[in-house]
Motif scaffolding. Structure first.
Motif, PDB file in Angstrom:
ATOM      1  N   ARG A 157      -3.515  26.045  30.450  1.00 21.09           N
ATOM      2  CA  ARG A 157      -2.195  26.165  29.600  1.00 21.09           C
ATOM      3  C   ARG A 157      -2.486  25.756  28.107  1.00 21.09           C
ATOM      4  NH1 ARG A 157       2.850  23.905  32.688  1.00 21.09           N
ATOM      5  NH2 ARG A 157       3.559  25.991  33.282  1.00 21.09           N
ATOM      6  N   LEU A 158      -2.901  24.623  28.111  1.00 16.68           N
ATOM      7  CA  LEU A 158      -3.173  24.059  26.527  1.00 16.68           C
ATOM      8  C   LEU A 158      -4.115  25.073  25.899  1.00 16.68           C
ATOM      9  CD1 LEU A 158      -3.800  20.365  27.364  1.00 16.68           C
ATOM     10  CD2 LEU A 158      -2.136  20.998  25.820  1.00 16.68           C
ATOM     11  N   ALA A 159      -5.225  25.831  26.616  1.00 18.34           N
ATOM     12  CA  ALA A 159      -6.132  26.545  25.966  1.00 18.34           C
ATOM     13  C   ALA A 159      -5.359  27.680  25.409  1.00 18.34           C
ATOM     14  CB  ALA A 159      -7.409  26.905  26.898  1.00 18.34           C
ATOM     15  N   ALA A 160      -4.536  28.404  26.415  1.00 13.63           N
ATOM     16  CA  ALA A 160      -3.739  29.529  26.294  1.00 13.63           C
ATOM     17  C   ALA A 160      -2.837  29.335  25.090  1.00 13.63           C
ATOM     18  CB  ALA A 160      -3.081  30.001  27.421  1.00 13.63           C
ATOM     19  N   GLY A 161      -2.433  28.257  24.867  1.00 11.89           N
ATOM     20  CA  GLY A 161      -1.194  27.976  24.071  1.00 11.89           C
ATOM     21  C   GLY A 161      -1.757  27.361  22.616  1.00 11.89           C
ATOM     22  N   GLN A 162      -3.111  27.509  22.546  1.00 14.27           N
ATOM     23  CA  GLN A 162      -3.870  26.818  21.339  1.00 14.27           C
ATOM     24  C   GLN A 162      -4.225  28.020  20.552  1.00 14.27           C
ATOM     25  OE1 GLN A 162      -5.069  25.281  18.161  1.00 14.27           O
ATOM     26  NE2 GLN A 162      -4.213  23.595  19.582  1.00 14.27           N
ATOM     27  N   THR A 163      -3.574  28.521  19.819  1.00 11.53           N
ATOM     28  CA  THR A 163      -3.723  29.844  19.098  1.00 11.53           C
ATOM     29  C   THR A 163      -4.282  29.630  17.520  1.00 11.53           C
ATOM     30  OG1 THR A 163      -1.508  29.951  18.325  1.00 11.53           O
ATOM     31  CG2 THR A 163      -1.920  31.057  20.134  1.00 11.53           C
ATOM     32  N   GLU A 164      -4.298  28.477  17.032  1.00 13.01           N
ATOM     33  CA  GLU A 164      -4.640  28.352  15.789  1.00 13.01           C
ATOM     34  C   GLU A 164      -6.092  27.709  15.559  1.00 13.01           C
ATOM     35  OE1 GLU A 164      -2.145  27.966  13.049  1.00 13.01           O
ATOM     36  OE2 GLU A 164      -1.237  29.106  14.586  1.00 13.01           O
ATOM     37  N   ALA A 165      -6.246  26.841  16.307  1.00 12.43           N
ATOM     38  CA  ALA A 165      -7.820  26.044  16.043  1.00 12.43           C
ATOM     39  C   ALA A 165      -8.948  26.980  16.201  1.00 12.43           C
ATOM     40  CB  ALA A 165      -8.203  24.957  16.798  1.00 12.43           C
ATOM     41  N   GLU A 166      -9.876  27.073  15.285  1.00 11.56           N
ATOM     42  CA  GLU A 166     -10.957  28.124  15.306  1.00 11.56           C
ATOM     43  C   GLU A 166     -12.171  27.612  16.309  1.00 11.56           C
ATOM     44  OE1 GLU A 166     -12.289  27.983  11.134  1.00 11.56           O
ATOM     45  OE2 GLU A 166     -14.145  29.114  11.918  1.00 11.56           O
ATOM     46  N   PHE A 167     -12.289  26.364  16.559  1.00  5.87           N
ATOM     47  CA  PHE A 167     -13.251  26.061  17.468  1.00  5.87           C
ATOM     48  C   PHE A 167     -12.513  24.904  18.665  1.00  5.87           C
ATOM     49  CE2 PHE A 167     -15.489  25.769  13.409  1.00  5.87           C
ATOM     50  CZ  PHE A 167     -16.230  27.115  13.603  1.00  5.87           C
ATOM     51  N   ILE A 168     -12.790  25.450  19.995  1.00  8.94           N
ATOM     52  CA  ILE A 168     -12.137  24.551  20.826  1.00  8.94           C
ATOM     53  C   ILE A 168     -13.313  23.913  21.657  1.00  8.94           C
ATOM     54  CG2 ILE A 168     -10.746  24.516  23.149  1.00  8.94           C
ATOM     55  CD1 ILE A 168      -9.104  26.020  21.200  1.00  8.94           C
ATOM     56  N   GLY A 193      -7.859  33.539  21.706  1.00  9.26           N
ATOM     57  CA  GLY A 193      -8.008  34.663  20.781  1.00  9.26           C
ATOM     58  C   GLY A 193      -9.498  35.195  20.435  1.00  9.26           C
ATOM     59  N   ASP A 194      -9.514  36.090  19.900  1.00  6.76           N
ATOM     60  CA  ASP A 194     -10.881  36.505  19.469  1.00  6.76           C
ATOM     61  C   ASP A 194     -11.442  35.961  18.527  1.00  6.76           C
ATOM     62  OD1 ASP A 194     -11.200  38.477  21.579  1.00  6.76           O
ATOM     63  OD2 ASP A 194     -10.562  40.129  20.312  1.00  6.76           O
ATOM     64  N   HIS A 195     -10.661  35.417  17.520  1.00  6.85           N
ATOM     65  CA  HIS A 195     -10.872  34.522  16.321  1.00  6.85           C
ATOM     66  C   HIS A 195     -11.402  32.987  16.719  1.00  6.85           C
ATOM     67  CE1 HIS A 195      -6.549  33.674  17.271  1.00  6.85           C
ATOM     68  NE2 HIS A 195      -6.729  32.571  16.479  1.00  6.85           N
ATOM     69  N   GLN A 196     -11.376  32.642  17.993  1.00 10.13           N
ATOM     70  CA  GLN A 196     -11.486  31.481  18.504  1.00 10.13           C
ATOM     71  C   GLN A 196     -12.781  31.358  19.240  1.00 10.13           C
ATOM     72  OE1 GLN A 196      -7.556  30.922  20.314  1.00 10.13           O
ATOM     73  NE2 GLN A 196      -7.322  29.175  19.127  1.00 10.13           N
ATOM     74  N   ARG A 197     -13.543  30.169  19.050  1.00 10.11           N
ATOM     75  CA  ARG A 197     -14.693  30.015  19.926  1.00 10.11           C
ATOM     76  C   ARG A 197     -14.599  29.020  20.880  1.00 10.11           C
ATOM     77  NH1 ARG A 197     -19.555  32.171  15.996  1.00 10.11           N
ATOM     78  NH2 ARG A 197     -18.349  31.482  14.051  1.00 10.11           N
ATOM     79  N   VAL A 198     -15.180  28.789  21.729  1.00 11.18           N
ATOM     80  CA  VAL A 198     -15.055  27.777  22.753  1.00 11.18           C
ATOM     81  C   VAL A 198     -16.503  27.078  23.044  1.00 11.18           C
ATOM     82  CG1 VAL A 198     -14.557  26.912  25.226  1.00 11.18           C
ATOM     83  CG2 VAL A 198     -13.213  28.592  23.981  1.00 11.18           C
ATOM     84  N   LEU A 199     -16.494  25.708  22.715  1.00 11.11           N
ATOM     85  CA  LEU A 199     -18.069  25.145  23.010  1.00 11.11           C
ATOM     86  C   LEU A 199     -17.969  24.257  23.935  1.00 11.11           C
ATOM     87  CD1 LEU A 199     -17.423  25.982  19.687  1.00 11.11           C
ATOM     88  CD2 LEU A 199     -19.312  24.429  19.559  1.00 11.11           C
ATOM     89  N   LEU A 200     -19.147  24.122  24.763  1.00 13.74           N
ATOM     90  CA  LEU A 200     -19.493  23.194  25.804  1.00 13.74           C
ATOM     91  C   LEU A 200     -20.378  22.331  25.490  1.00 13.74           C
ATOM     92  CD1 LEU A 200     -18.468  22.355  29.023  1.00 13.74           C
ATOM     93  CD2 LEU A 200     -20.483  23.876  29.479  1.00 13.74           C
ATOM     94  N   PRO A 201     -20.052  20.962  25.107  1.00 14.42           N
ATOM     95  CA  PRO A 201     -21.206  20.122  24.529  1.00 14.42           C
ATOM     96  C   PRO A 201     -22.567  19.855  25.397  1.00 14.42           C
ATOM     97  CG  PRO A 201     -18.987  19.182  24.215  1.00 14.42           C
ATOM     98  CD  PRO A 201     -18.840  20.196  25.075  1.00 14.42           C
ATOM     99  N   ASP A 202     -22.435  20.176  26.624  1.00 12.76           N
ATOM    100  CA  ASP A 202     -23.662  20.080  27.547  1.00 12.76           C
ATOM    101  C   ASP A 202     -23.596  21.138  28.571  1.00 12.76           C
ATOM    102  OD1 ASP A 202     -25.697  19.472  29.106  1.00 12.76           O
ATOM    103  OD2 ASP A 202     -25.468  17.309  29.359  1.00 12.76           O
ATOM    104  N   LEU A 203     -24.510  21.932  28.504  1.00 13.25           N
ATOM    105  CA  LEU A 203     -24.438  23.242  29.343  1.00 13.25           C
ATOM    106  C   LEU A 203     -24.891  22.918  30.842  1.00 13.25           C
ATOM    107  CD1 LEU A 203     -26.282  25.819  26.961  1.00 13.25           C
ATOM    108  CD2 LEU A 203     -24.046  25.694  27.462  1.00 13.25           C
TER     109      LEU A 203
END
Ligand code: 13P
Length: 366
Positions: free
Chosen positions: A62-73, A90-100
């Protein structure tokens, strides 16, 4: 596609806790509102202290869906949670996982080939237009997309009851194929009033799940043979020992535990619900919890007026759920400051489209 975690440069591996805190703090300050860090309750304290928001797996989606501003999650959680965040942002946002390497062995117990095969086998026996597939959040985006395509939804431990009620509601389905956690499916089935004969385990290693045609036809819930190795360790004997030592103690368990454990508990709930349960317990209470150890420990530290213990004295930590550590978080954040996006989690467009349908159905139901 399998991606391996690259070894970290030496400066991160040898950094002291204080150095890492400086690196993370400075990178966070430099990135400002371009960055949003999400932390699942199972994270270690050294990581959790940097989260802008914490949650259970439902709350985080829910937090991710509501977080429309930050460029990097930056997602301090596990792979399937980061994939869901990518699908919901959104397409303008990128999600990173610190350890794969931060994954979930239960999520790996069902893959798209196995589920497609199971569905096709079921179609020889029942009309699958009356079967609603439900996937637990702990699953790959490919499985969420399968569910989206076939009229189903995602669920988490906090909304499985609502999602199953929806799936078996008037005009929707007569049967559910639930994967990958048999325990959450079974516990929720019992909660909804179904009996043992209404629920059968589908073993993906056997033809027709190891069931007869009649058994498949007569089951309301077909439960995938998957489990969480950490939660399955908790046994009724642990609860008996705790109650013998603390006759007034309170027992709280996660619904990924086996049913014989769940039925002995005073409270059953998602990580968020367990946290609320501890907060609501009276001062002086002794609380035994069955879930991942980092959360149990944090609850003990944060509520000094109550005693919080893990119900399993041998405590087997989940080696992947709490995988992310200070060095990996610092490495990813410093990369962003330098313009290098490390460990981006990206779901392909077609999979994302259908996975979004399944996730949004869940958000709408809940
Ligand atoms: P919650 O949704 O309760 O946070 O659970 C996530 C999980 O993976 C439990 O093992």
């Amino acid at each position: 596609m399998l991606r391996l975690q690259t070894p970290l440069p030496e400066r991160y591996r040898i950094a002291s806790d204080g150095d890492l805190a400086d690196m993370i703090g400075q990178a966070k300050a430099a990135l400002g509102s371009r960055l949003f860090i999400l932390g699942h309750h199972y994270q270690r304290d050294e990581v959790m202290q940097w989260a802008d928001a914490r949650g259970d797996s439902f709350g985080l989606s829910r937090l991710a869906a509501g977080q429309t501003e930050a460029e990097f999650i930056v997602f301090c959680g596990v792979h399937f949670m980061a994939e869901s965040a990518d699908v919901l942002t959104g397409d303008h946002q990128r999600v990173l996982l610190p350890d794969l390497n931060a994954g979930c062995s239960m999520a790996d117990m069902a893959n798209i080939d196995q589920v497609t095969e199971a569905w096709d086998e079921m179609a020889d026996v029942v009309d699958t237009s009356g079967v609603v597939p439900i996937t637990y959040m702990n699953s790959s985006a490919a499985l969420k997309a399968f569910v989206g395509r076939h009229g189903g939804a995602v669920c988490t431990s906090s909304n499985a009851r609502a999602v199953l009620t929806w799936a078996l509601g008037e005009g929707r389905g007569d049967q559910v194929l639930f994967f990958p956690d048999q325990h959450l499916g079974r516990n929720t089935g019992y909660e909804l009033g179904y009996g043992a004969d209404d629920m059968r385990v589908w073993n993906p290693r056997l033809a027709l799940g190891g069931l007869t045609d009649v058994e498949v036809k007569e089951s309301t819930l077909l439960l995938w043979k998957g489990h969480c190795s950490v939660h399955q360790r908790f046994r009724p004997e642990h609860i008996a020992a705790f109650r013998a030592e603390h006759p007034d103690g309170i027992v709280m368990v996660h619904p990924e535990c086996a049913h014989e454990v769940v039925e002995l508990a005073d409270l059953v709930g998602s990580t968020d619900n367990l946290i609320r349960g501890v907060a609501a317990a009276p001062p002086g209470a002794v609380i035994g919890i069955a879930t991942e150890i980092h959360l149990v420990k944090r609850l003990g530290d944060e509520t000094p007026d109550k005693t919080v213990v893990c119900l399993d004295p041998l405590v087997c930590p989940c080696s992947t759920m709490s995988r992310i550590d200070g060095p990996h978080l610092a490495w990813v954040l410093e990369g962003l400051v330098e313009g290098d996006v490390r460990n981006q989690i990206s779901v392909d467009a077609e999979t994302a489209e259908w996975a979004r349908v399944a996730l949004e159905r869940m958000l709408a139901i809940t």
